[in-house]
Scaffold this motif. Structure first.
Motif, PDB file in Angstrom:
ATOM      1  N   ASP A 160      17.774  22.633   3.494  1.00  0.00           N
ATOM      2  CA  ASP A 160      16.982  23.852   3.577  1.00  0.00           C
ATOM      3  C   ASP A 160      16.226  24.165   2.297  1.00  0.00           C
ATOM      4  OD1 ASP A 160      17.799  24.232   6.166  1.00  0.00           O
ATOM      5  OD2 ASP A 160      19.437  25.602   5.655  1.00  0.00           O
ATOM      6  N   LYS A 161      16.887  23.985   1.151  1.00  0.00           N
ATOM      7  CA  LYS A 161      16.251  24.346  -0.112  1.00  0.00           C
ATOM      8  C   LYS A 161      16.045  23.175  -1.054  1.00  0.00           C
ATOM      9  CE  LYS A 161      17.384  29.237  -0.396  1.00  0.00           C
ATOM     10  NZ  LYS A 161      17.874  30.319  -1.290  1.00  0.00           N
ATOM     11  N   SER A 162      16.343  21.983  -0.619  1.00  0.00           N
ATOM     12  CA  SER A 162      16.137  20.827  -1.494  1.00  0.00           C
ATOM     13  C   SER A 162      15.921  19.567  -0.679  1.00  0.00           C
ATOM     14  CB  SER A 162      17.324  20.635  -2.442  1.00  0.00           C
ATOM     15  OG  SER A 162      18.468  20.247  -1.713  1.00  0.00           O
ATOM     16  N   THR A 163      15.255  18.613  -1.289  1.00  0.00           N
ATOM     17  CA  THR A 163      15.068  17.289  -0.695  1.00  0.00           C
ATOM     18  C   THR A 163      15.317  16.240  -1.768  1.00  0.00           C
ATOM     19  OG1 THR A 163      12.709  17.113  -1.230  1.00  0.00           O
ATOM     20  CG2 THR A 163      13.272  18.181   0.847  1.00  0.00           C
ATOM     21  N   TRP A 164      15.765  15.098  -1.323  1.00  0.00           N
ATOM     22  CA  TRP A 164      15.924  13.934  -2.186  1.00  0.00           C
ATOM     23  C   TRP A 164      15.154  12.781  -1.569  1.00  0.00           C
ATOM     24  CZ3 TRP A 164      19.111  13.885  -6.627  1.00  0.00           C
ATOM     25  CH2 TRP A 164      19.899  15.021  -6.797  1.00  0.00           C
ATOM     26  N   LYS A 165      14.534  11.975  -2.417  1.00  0.00           N
ATOM     27  CA  LYS A 165      13.785  10.828  -1.913  1.00  0.00           C
ATOM     28  C   LYS A 165      13.934   9.662  -2.878  1.00  0.00           C
ATOM     29  CE  LYS A 165       9.251   9.477  -0.077  1.00  0.00           C
ATOM     30  NZ  LYS A 165       7.865   9.931   0.191  1.00  0.00           N
ATOM     31  N   LEU A 166      14.147   8.481  -2.325  1.00  0.00           N
ATOM     32  CA  LEU A 166      14.268   7.259  -3.119  1.00  0.00           C
ATOM     33  C   LEU A 166      13.216   6.259  -2.653  1.00  0.00           C
ATOM     34  CD1 LEU A 166      15.923   5.555  -5.200  1.00  0.00           C
ATOM     35  CD2 LEU A 166      17.240   4.706  -3.237  1.00  0.00           C
ATOM     36  N   ASN A 167      12.378   5.785  -3.584  1.00  0.00           N
ATOM     37  CA  ASN A 167      11.388   4.737  -3.306  1.00  0.00           C
ATOM     38  C   ASN A 167      11.781   3.461  -4.022  1.00  0.00           C
ATOM     39  OD1 ASN A 167       9.661   6.426  -1.797  1.00  0.00           O
ATOM     40  ND2 ASN A 167       8.592   7.121  -3.643  1.00  0.00           N
ATOM     41  N   VAL A 168      11.741   2.351  -3.295  1.00  0.00           N
ATOM     42  CA  VAL A 168      11.968   1.034  -3.877  1.00  0.00           C
ATOM     43  C   VAL A 168      10.804   0.141  -3.437  1.00  0.00           C
ATOM     44  CG1 VAL A 168      13.475  -0.980  -4.022  1.00  0.00           C
ATOM     45  CG2 VAL A 168      14.469   1.313  -3.776  1.00  0.00           C
ATOM     46  N   MET A 169      10.106  -0.442  -4.409  1.00  0.00           N
ATOM     47  CA  MET A 169       8.986  -1.322  -4.089  1.00  0.00           C
ATOM     48  C   MET A 169       9.080  -2.565  -4.959  1.00  0.00           C
ATOM     49  SD  MET A 169       4.882  -0.506  -3.833  1.00  0.00           S
ATOM     50  CE  MET A 169       4.706   0.097  -5.510  1.00  0.00           C
ATOM     51  N   ALA A 170       8.823  -3.735  -4.380  1.00  0.00           N
ATOM     52  CA  ALA A 170       8.889  -4.987  -5.132  1.00  0.00           C
ATOM     53  C   ALA A 170       7.847  -5.957  -4.601  1.00  0.00           C
ATOM     54  CB  ALA A 170      10.281  -5.607  -5.033  1.00  0.00           C
ATOM     55  N   GLY A 171       7.280  -6.735  -5.520  1.00  0.00           N
ATOM     56  CA  GLY A 171       6.296  -7.740  -5.150  1.00  0.00           C
ATOM     57  C   GLY A 171       6.537  -9.039  -5.883  1.00  0.00           C
ATOM     58  N   HIS A 172       6.253 -10.128  -5.202  1.00  0.00           N
ATOM     59  CA  HIS A 172       6.411 -11.467  -5.768  1.00  0.00           C
ATOM     60  C   HIS A 172       5.153 -12.256  -5.427  1.00  0.00           C
ATOM     61  CE1 HIS A 172       7.646 -15.772  -5.442  1.00  0.00           C
ATOM     62  NE2 HIS A 172       8.230 -15.486  -6.597  1.00  0.00           N
ATOM     63  N   GLN A 173       4.558 -12.902  -6.436  1.00  0.00           N
ATOM     64  CA  GLN A 173       3.315 -13.617  -6.168  1.00  0.00           C
ATOM     65  C   GLN A 173       3.199 -14.879  -7.004  1.00  0.00           C
ATOM     66  OE1 GLN A 173      -0.378 -12.109  -7.560  1.00  0.00           O
ATOM     67  NE2 GLN A 173       0.475 -11.022  -9.298  1.00  0.00           N
ATOM     68  N   LYS A 174       2.522 -15.862  -6.401  1.00  0.00           N
ATOM     69  CA  LYS A 174       2.140 -17.095  -7.081  1.00  0.00           C
ATOM     70  C   LYS A 174       0.641 -17.290  -6.874  1.00  0.00           C
ATOM     71  CE  LYS A 174       6.566 -19.539  -6.614  1.00  0.00           C
ATOM     72  NZ  LYS A 174       7.239 -20.771  -6.101  1.00  0.00           N
ATOM     73  N   ASN A 175      -0.060 -17.601  -7.966  1.00  0.00           N
ATOM     74  CA  ASN A 175      -1.511 -17.769  -7.893  1.00  0.00           C
ATOM     75  C   ASN A 175      -1.945 -19.049  -8.581  1.00  0.00           C
ATOM     76  OD1 ASN A 175      -2.861 -15.086  -6.886  1.00  0.00           O
ATOM     77  ND2 ASN A 175      -1.229 -14.438  -8.263  1.00  0.00           N
ATOM     78  N   ASP A 176      -2.967 -19.675  -8.023  1.00  0.00           N
ATOM     79  CA  ASP A 176      -3.745 -20.657  -8.770  1.00  0.00           C
ATOM     80  C   ASP A 176      -4.822 -19.874  -9.507  1.00  0.00           C
ATOM     81  OD1 ASP A 176      -2.227 -22.663  -7.648  1.00  0.00           O
ATOM     82  OD2 ASP A 176      -3.665 -23.108  -6.067  1.00  0.00           O
ATOM     83  N   MET A 177      -5.005 -20.145 -10.784  1.00  0.00           N
ATOM     84  CA  MET A 177      -5.818 -19.274 -11.623  1.00  0.00           C
ATOM     85  C   MET A 177      -7.320 -19.499 -11.429  1.00  0.00           C
ATOM     86  SD  MET A 177      -3.336 -17.703 -12.889  1.00  0.00           S
ATOM     87  CE  MET A 177      -4.141 -16.646 -14.070  1.00  0.00           C
ATOM     88  N   ALA A 178      -8.079 -18.402 -11.599  1.00  0.00           N
ATOM     89  CA  ALA A 178      -9.543 -18.479 -11.488  1.00  0.00           C
ATOM     90  C   ALA A 178     -10.186 -17.415 -12.383  1.00  0.00           C
ATOM     91  CB  ALA A 178      -9.968 -18.292 -10.038  1.00  0.00           C
ATOM     92  N   TRP A 179      -9.556 -17.128 -13.541  1.00  0.00           N
ATOM     93  CA  TRP A 179     -10.030 -16.037 -14.376  1.00  0.00           C
ATOM     94  C   TRP A 179     -11.158 -16.424 -15.326  1.00  0.00           C
ATOM     95  CZ3 TRP A 179      -9.122 -16.996 -19.583  1.00  0.00           C
ATOM     96  CH2 TRP A 179      -8.071 -17.858 -19.899  1.00  0.00           C
ATOM     97  N   LEU A 180     -11.528 -17.690 -15.379  1.00  0.00           N
ATOM     98  CA  LEU A 180     -12.672 -18.105 -16.188  1.00  0.00           C
ATOM     99  C   LEU A 180     -13.956 -18.019 -15.368  1.00  0.00           C
ATOM    100  CD1 LEU A 180     -11.320 -21.242 -18.106  1.00  0.00           C
ATOM    101  CD2 LEU A 180     -11.905 -19.012 -19.082  1.00  0.00           C
ATOM    102  N   GLY A 181     -14.994 -17.430 -15.966  1.00  0.00           N
ATOM    103  CA  GLY A 181     -16.290 -17.426 -15.312  1.00  0.00           C
ATOM    104  C   GLY A 181     -16.878 -18.825 -15.256  1.00  0.00           C
ATOM    105  N   VAL A 182     -17.863 -19.013 -14.398  1.00  0.00           N
ATOM    106  CA  VAL A 182     -18.465 -20.324 -14.178  1.00  0.00           C
ATOM    107  C   VAL A 182     -19.933 -20.287 -14.599  1.00  0.00           C
ATOM    108  CG1 VAL A 182     -18.925 -22.136 -12.484  1.00  0.00           C
ATOM    109  CG2 VAL A 182     -16.894 -20.679 -12.229  1.00  0.00           C
TER     110      VAL A 182
END
Length: 657
Positions: free
Chosen positions: A224-246
């Motif tokens: 009635d007068k209070s709420t509790w909330k729990l957020n859990v977020m996770a990410g996992h990634q693998k990339n081939d790189m492309a951060w150099l301009g051409v």
């Protein structure tokens, strides 16, 4: 200083659930939901609430930057040229390190370099219930300075009805997404939300693949007068790189050319945990508190010879990172008939280990960065007939220390950020507003170290803190069929930290301080609903100048005109939409001699609902425009560009039960 901040955070943790949080002017929902605070129609700041129904229709697991770019003054580009994997955006010509990003008030910006990387949380928009963008300094917020603006994300609304959703999609460049979502609704004062996603693509460029997974779990207790909330977020990634301009000569031969090598890859895991509490001790007072923790581990490698433009000898250098980020914020809000007053405090501690290795000698260096922050604010809205008077004052203290092979004196910055404004309600649906605010921002680690991950001996630091005075003037119209906000802004900078068009040895863009600069412009976002048709326009005009040593020039990567226009049609179970984007040319260097040409993009989508199943089809860049939207200039004058994808398609489905 560290002992002082540690003691402060300990005290805040002890008082966690007897204090409160509000990071924007209030729009309060029922108490049995975690209260969301955000700017509303009487707040004298420039903001936009994204239409989450439209976002849901357009969301295929692409990087959020692309959807944000459909709002005024935002540009976007991706490393791989496609919609998944690393992408970046700018607001009013300023990059992500100067845009505050939060989730339920929790800072998402990485403290050392102040960037927020959506790629570390793949498919995040699938679990977001609201998005508010504030352009300009806006209202006081937690974390990195809200300098160019802010992007506020809000976690799932646990009060939504129970549902199960599964979905998937497949498109050009072997791009696909699979996800499942489960929500219980509120039962016996409890609620649970769970979502898991798999996102992958080969990328438009050669060997520019992305393979990512993510989860989002949110649970709540409602009383009635209070709420509790729990957020859990996770990410996992693998990339081939492309951060150099051409180089443009290589692009002319093959637009899919990737200047990075197939051996250059990255691998990251990032997770966050956030516990929230809201307590309403009286009818007029609300106390809201939150404690959070973020963990990051990963790294990326690059070929040193290839980076320097020499033939590769297989020598790979790896940057490796591990960080811990813990904080707490707590605010108190008092609401009366004629005013609403909120005051709060926020503190966090951050530690990041930097490790450099190669495939010949192993470990080459190891250092640690420490970035700590303490801030407090107080703001008030006073209602006087048709006027809303607004005042906001924030104090922010932040420190940075480095422990490595060379001596380093701890650096600290203090900022006093005042803001004020007035809103006038012309009638029931139209209002005028004016605001003025000042905010300061410290340089990032990358600014200080000039792109070096390990500090060289005898280093000198030339980067200074920057500040801006931002004035916003606008009109808002909110009617049943027509919504519009037209605003003008003038941002006057002192010691502005601007991109200089170069890229550092760690792959991050380099910057310089400039003594005098300003950014000014006009922005429009409008929607009109006419029977089955929906028209929307998000446009911006920008005029920005830098004055340095008796020379005046335009800042880089800041187009003068951006126009987004969309026409949608909905008839029973069928939805159709066509959108167009015009982006004017922009400069790549301070000399304003190298440019990215303007371009026009045309996209289309169709959606059809059969029972509980929704089928969607997207065609992007219908005309096959050959365009770039980012680049830089090498020391020898070579122009390096980032090619974006030609015509491409994507098909998707969602099934709800």
């Amino acid at each position: 200083m560290k002992r002082h901040l540690s003691a402060t955070v300990s005290l805040l943790l002890w008082t966690l659930f007897v204090n409160a949080q509000d990071k924007d002017t209030i729009t309060q929902k029922k108490l049995d939901e975690v209260i969301i605070y955000k700017a509303n129609t009487i707040t004298p700041v420039t903001y936009q609430n994204l239409d989450m129904k439209v976002i849901d229709q357009k969301n295929t697991g692409q990087e959020p930057s692309f959807l944000l770019s459909e709002t005024p003054s935002i540009t976007v580009y991706s490393d791989a040229g496609s919609y998944q994997g690393y992408s970046y955006y700018r607001m009013r010509g300023m990059d992500q390190t100067r845009i505050n990003t939060t989730l339920d008030g929790m800072p998402l910006n990485e403290p050392e370099d102040q960037g927020a990387y959506f790629s570390n949380y793949p498919d995040i928009l699938n679990s977001v219930s609201n998005i508010q963008i504030q352009r300009g300094v806006g209202t006081s917020k937690n974390g990195a300075a809200s300098y160019a603006g802010s992007v506020q994300l809000f976690a799932p609304d646990l009060r939504d009805p129970a549902k199960v959703t599964i979905g998937g999609g497949y498109g050009s460049y072997n791009s696909y997404r699979l996800f499942g979502e489960y929500q219980t609704g509120v039962k016996n004062h409890k609620a649970l939300y769970v979502r898991a996603s798999q996102v992958a693509t080969d990328g438009f460029k050669y060997h520019a693949a992305n393979n990512s997974q993510s989860i989002f779990v949110s649970g709540g207790l409602f009383y009635d007068k209070s709420t509790w909330k729990l957020n859990v977020m996770a990410g996992h990634q693998k990339n081939d790189m492309a951060w150099l301009g051409v180089a443009d000569t290589l692009i002319a031969k093959d637009r899919r050319t990737n200047a990075n090598l197939p051996t250059e890859k990255d691998h990251f895991f990032q997770g966050l945990l956030q516990l929230q509490n809201i307590w309403q001790p009286t009818a007029h007072a609300t106390i809201s508190s939150s404690v959070y923790y973020t963990y990051l581990k990963g790294g990326y490698g690059f070929d040193v010879n290839n980076y320097m433009g020499l033939p590769s000898e297989g020598y790979l250098f790896d940057y490796n990172f591990q960080s811990h980020f813990v904080g707490v914020f707590s605010n108190y809000t008092l609401s009366k008939e004629h005013f609403r007053w909120t005051t709060g405090i926020h503190g966090n501690l951050y530690k990041r280990r930097h490790l450099g290795t190669d495939n010949v000698d192993g470990e080459l260096y190891r250092n640690k960065g420490y970035k700590n922050e303490l801030s407090a604010f107080s703001k008030i809205e006073y209602y006087l007939n048709r006027f809303t008077l607004y005042a906001d004052l924030q104090y922010r203290l932040t420190t940075f220390d480095y422990k490595g092979s060379v001596p380093f004196d701890e650096m600290h910055w203090q900022f006093l950020n005042p803001k004020a404004g007035v809103n006038f309600a012309v009638n029931n649906y139209a209002s005028l507003y004016y605001s003025i605010g000042r905010t300061g921002r410290e340089p990032t680690r990358n600014d200080l170290f000039a792109g070096n991950d390990d500090l060289p001996a005898n280093s000198t630091f030339h980067q200074q803190a920057e500040s801006v005075v931002d004035q916003e003037l606008g009109i808002r119209i909110n009617k049943k069929q027509f919504n519009c906000q037209l605003n003008g802004y003038y941002m006057n900078f002192s010691n502005e930290i601007v991109l200089n068009g170069k890229i550092g040895p760690n792959g991050l863009l380099l910057t310089d301080n400039v003594k005098s600069s300003y950014r000014t412009g006009i922005e429009l976002n409008a929607t009109y609903q006419c029977h089955a048709f929906r028209f929307s326009n998000n446009s911006a005009f920008n005029h920005s100048r830098i004055k340095e040593e008796n020379t005046t020039f335009s800042p880089i990567l800041t187009p003068r005109f951006i126009i987004n226009q969309e026409v949608g049609y909905q008839y029973r179970k069928l939805g159709l939409a066509v959108s167009g984007r015009y982006q004017d040319r922009s400069y790549l260097d301070f000399a304003n001699t190298n440019t990215i040409k303007g371009y026009v993009l045309v996209n289309a989508r169709a959606e059809y609902t059969i029972g509980a199943c929704t089928l969607s089809f997207f065609v992007n860049n219908i005309t096959g425009a050959k365009y770039y939207n980012n680049g830089y200039v090498e020391a020898d004058g070579t122009c390096k560009l980032f090619v974006q994808a030609p015509a491409n398609v994507y098909a998707a489905f969602k099934y709800r039960f």
